[in-house]
Write a protein that holds these residues in place. Structure first.
Motif, short mmCIF file in Angstrom:
data_model
loop_
_atom_site.label_atom_id
_atom_site.label_comp_id
_atom_site.label_asym_id
_atom_site.label_seq_id
_atom_site.Cartn_x
_atom_site.Cartn_y
_atom_site.Cartn_z
N ALA A 1 -19.96 0.07 -2.13
CA ALA A 1 -20.43 -1.00 -1.26
C ALA A 1 -19.33 -1.44 -0.30
CB ALA A 1 -20.90 -2.18 -2.10
N ALA A 2 -18.09 -1.44 -0.76
CA ALA A 2 -16.96 -1.82 0.10
C ALA A 2 -16.76 -0.79 1.21
CB ALA A 2 -15.70 -1.96 -0.74
N VAL A 3 -16.86 0.49 0.88
CA VAL A 3 -16.75 1.54 1.89
C VAL A 3 -17.87 1.40 2.92
CG1 VAL A 3 -16.85 4.02 2.34
CG2 VAL A 3 -15.64 3.17 0.33
N ALA A 4 -19.10 1.26 2.43
CA ALA A 4 -20.26 1.16 3.32
C ALA A 4 -20.17 -0.06 4.21
CB ALA A 4 -21.54 1.14 2.49
N ALA B 1 -5.24 7.22 3.71
CA ALA B 1 -6.68 7.10 3.50
C ALA B 1 -7.25 5.99 4.36
CB ALA B 1 -6.97 6.84 2.04
N SER B 2 -6.52 4.86 4.44
CA SER B 2 -6.98 3.74 5.25
C SER B 2 -7.07 4.12 6.72
CB SER B 2 -6.04 2.55 5.07
OG SER B 2 -6.43 1.47 5.88
N MET C 1 0.85 -1.19 0.00
CA MET C 1 0.00 0.00 0.00
C MET C 1 0.89 1.24 0.00
SD MET C 1 -2.87 1.15 2.85
CE MET C 1 -3.91 -0.26 2.53
N THR C 2 0.62 2.20 -0.87
CA THR C 2 1.40 3.42 -0.92
C THR C 2 1.12 4.26 0.32
OG1 THR C 2 -0.32 4.68 -2.05
CG2 THR C 2 1.20 3.41 -3.43
N SER C 3 2.00 5.24 0.57
CA SER C 3 1.82 6.07 1.76
C SER C 3 0.50 6.82 1.71
CB SER C 3 2.98 7.04 1.89
OG SER C 3 3.07 7.87 0.74
N ASP D 1 -8.11 5.34 -1.61
CA ASP D 1 -7.96 3.99 -1.07
C ASP D 1 -8.92 2.99 -1.70
OD1 ASP D 1 -6.46 2.37 0.69
OD2 ASP D 1 -8.16 2.29 2.08
N TYR D 2 -10.08 3.45 -2.19
CA TYR D 2 -11.11 2.51 -2.64
C TYR D 2 -11.39 2.54 -4.14
CZ TYR D 2 -12.28 1.09 2.09
OH TYR D 2 -12.22 0.55 3.36
#
Length: 221
Positions: free
Chosen positions: A84-87, A8-9, A1-3, A69-70
């Motif tokens: 849907a993944a965020v929710a 964002a995560s 995962m980038t910085s 991030d998404y």
């Protein structure tokens, strides 16, 4: 995962109440996420509470971080599957905070069921989440009912720009009076300076400060 994607995560995790390395530790004095919120309490015809409806529009800075991030396909928006993944992440994680939605009747907390689903949208650069909660059991609307939508950690600032953004609907509320209460945080701070120690701000879950300063809808039936 980038910085940038890690940042964002971390931000989304902070919203969801997950403890992660790098998340801010002093949230009470400095909200990091800003939300334009709308709330509706719906009554059934028999005078009981039917459901609560929340809609949150997140600020563009936070929304862009979530996008980083998404946005798996890199098209600079959040498609249905990505939303849907965020929710799903928020639904699974915000339960410990009751989705920032609080109801009391005559001072007693009302237990709310977990929302079946959170709906997501990405509109004009802003993430929008909406969901519905229902009482866990039959809940007659009698006496003083207080509805509040706030983050107990004070990391997220939920703002109701207009009194009309906190509303009631349904025949069961026809016999009730309502008012929106907006506490003056400066007055509260001035009146409670002796309490405002470093420990007080670093332990918001152990205080009632977030509830005291939150905008709320009071209904008397």
């Amino acid at each position: 995962m980038t910085s940038r994607r890690r940042v964002a995560s971390i931000i989304l995790s902070a919203l969801a109440g997950i403890s992660v390395v790098g998340a801010p530790t002093v949230a009470a004095a400095h909200p990091h996420i800003f939300v334009d919120a709308k709330f509706e309490a719906v009554a059934a015809a028999d005078g009981s509470l039917a459901e609560l409806r929340d809609t949150w529009r997140f600020d563009e800075v936070f929304s862009s971080s979530v996008l980083l991030d998404y946005d798996k396909n890199g098209n600079n928006t959040l498609d249905a599957a990505e939303l849907a993944a965020v929710a799903k992440t928020v639904r699974e994680s915000l339960g410990q905070y009751n989705y920032y939605t609080n109801v009391t009747i005559n001072g007693k907390a009302v237990t709310l069921a977990k929302p079946d689903v959170l709906h997501g949208a990405y509109e004009n650069g802003s993430l929008v989440l909406s969901f519905t909660q229902k009482p866990a059991g039959k809940t007659p609307l009698k006496g003083l009912i207080v509805f509040g939508v706030y983050d107990p950690t004070l990391y997220t600032a939920l703002d109701f720009a207009d009194d009309a953004d906190l509303k009631t609907s349904g025949d069961g509320f026809n016999r009730c009076s309502r008012k929106v209460v907006r506490p003056d945080s400066k007055e509260i701070l001035a009146e409670n300076q002796a309490m405002l120690t470093t420990m007080f701000f670093n332990d918001p879950m152990g205080t009632d400060y977030s509830q005291i300063v939150a905008t709320r809808l009071e209904v008397r039936c």
